[in-house]
Design a protein around this motif. Sequence first.
Motif, mmCIF file in Angstrom:
data_model
loop_
_atom_site.group_PDB
_atom_site.id
_atom_site.type_symbol
_atom_site.label_atom_id
_atom_site.label_comp_id
_atom_site.label_asym_id
_atom_site.label_seq_id
_atom_site.Cartn_x
_atom_site.Cartn_y
_atom_site.Cartn_z
ATOM 1 N N ALA A 242 24.301 56.643 57.587
ATOM 2 C CA ALA A 242 24.393 57.512 59.043
ATOM 3 C C ALA A 242 22.982 57.637 59.624
ATOM 4 O O ALA A 242 21.902 57.900 58.497
ATOM 5 C CB ALA A 242 25.237 58.483 58.768
ATOM 6 N N VAL A 243 22.672 57.888 60.716
ATOM 7 C CA VAL A 243 21.657 58.397 61.447
ATOM 8 C C VAL A 243 21.998 59.412 62.377
ATOM 9 O O VAL A 243 22.829 59.298 63.100
ATOM 10 C CB VAL A 243 20.859 57.453 62.159
ATOM 11 N N VAL A 244 21.291 60.663 62.293
ATOM 12 C CA VAL A 244 21.583 61.685 63.106
ATOM 13 C C VAL A 244 20.107 61.860 64.176
ATOM 14 O O VAL A 244 19.205 61.798 63.857
ATOM 15 C CB VAL A 244 21.707 63.180 62.495
ATOM 16 N N ASP A 257 23.558 63.311 68.482
ATOM 17 C CA ASP A 257 24.449 62.148 68.232
ATOM 18 C C ASP A 257 24.496 61.667 66.562
ATOM 19 O O ASP A 257 23.513 61.832 65.987
ATOM 20 C CB ASP A 257 24.042 60.867 68.795
ATOM 21 N N VAL A 258 25.597 61.066 66.091
ATOM 22 C CA VAL A 258 25.694 60.727 65.062
ATOM 23 C C VAL A 258 26.128 59.036 64.981
ATOM 24 O O VAL A 258 27.072 58.778 65.578
ATOM 25 C CB VAL A 258 26.884 61.432 64.179
ATOM 26 N N ALA A 266 27.843 48.966 63.202
ATOM 27 C CA ALA A 266 27.153 50.382 63.418
ATOM 28 C C ALA A 266 27.900 50.630 64.832
ATOM 29 O O ALA A 266 28.385 50.062 65.618
ATOM 30 C CB ALA A 266 25.465 49.991 64.084
ATOM 31 N N GLY A 267 27.972 52.081 64.634
ATOM 32 C CA GLY A 267 29.075 52.661 66.000
ATOM 33 C C GLY A 267 28.460 54.262 66.075
ATOM 34 O O GLY A 267 28.444 55.027 65.058
ATOM 35 N N GLY A 268 28.429 54.701 67.304
ATOM 36 C CA GLY A 268 28.270 56.187 67.459
ATOM 37 C C GLY A 268 29.674 56.785 67.416
ATOM 38 O O GLY A 268 30.498 56.669 68.048
#
Length: 367
Positions: A242-244, A257-258, A266-268
């Motif tokens: 995950a990326v914040v 956003d996560v 990949a998905g928001g």
Amino acid sequence: MRYSAELVTDERGFAGLARDWNRLYRHCACATPFQSHAWLHSWWRSYGRHARLRLVLVRAASGELAAAAPLMRVRHPLPALVPLGGAISDYGDVLLADEHGDEPLTVLSDALSDAARGALIDLREVRPGGAAERLYEQWPGSRRRVDDSVCLELPAAPMGELLARLPTKTQQRLRAKLRKLDALGVQRHVVPPDEVEAALVRLLELHRLQWQGRKVTSEHLRPRFREHLVRAVGAMVRSGDAVVTEFRLDNEVVAVDVTLLSLRLAGGYLYGAHPALRERKADVAAMLLDSTATHVKDGTPGTLSLLRGNEPYKHHWRPRTVVNQRLLLARRHSAPLLAAALCDAAARRHGKGLLRGPRERERGGRP
């Protein structure tokens, strides 16, 4: 046999599977982030109190985990084994290690039949191509497949390539919106692991603000969701799943956003944006997609998913419509439950169709 099955039914045992589970997850190419141990174990801690945990595992003779079905037993509306993750997870699936062939699948199928003990196996939100489809194809009893939620998907590509797919006028309009974001001075900041909890608390507060006075998913405002999100995403950021991202304007955080990541997807997942952004005519959806696309530049994920929902703004990007599947599996004693589930699904589809008709007529036929 080279493989054996086991059943885990307690939270402590689930917690202890993290290392083995993560290895299996990374060897199942079709897995989505919603099958990661961090997501599922956290979900169970927040949401599992009214069900019974049923983790069906298959191990090789070496002890290596070769397959897993993360399920729970529920009583309502029908006795069933259903996936962990519930309504806040966009995809459900089982895990099968790609390198182990079909034998673990056979063992998993037999073990699931034993674990069900007369209950229906009801696998919701299976993405086409998911591992559960292999289970469905070789299931020895009754089985049915019905449509579940709609997801919209784009190819995994940087923003320049996503724009190049669009008609010229649409490209020009969206490029102008991205230039406006630059002109406003919106800056992206990837949040380091030790700052994730504070960033997620800000995200949920901004999410509440952006939906103030409008219909919102009430679950996103509840303490149990906050606890799950902080716990799961914090662990996923540390493991690279995950990326914040924070978006700052004049040194103030105006959006968070996560983005969730797996081997090929990949998905928001969720964002919060201050209403001031829209007041300044900033296109928040373009801003978020531009950010998510930066995480697929190396070409590792095969899909940039817009996740569940058929909202009109998503169609600006000409996504591919993908329909998740609901896979219903039964043996002789649970066949009446399968028939009941099919009747219920048909009734719900009919009811939604009746509601959708007047709404689409009001919008001139647009979905």
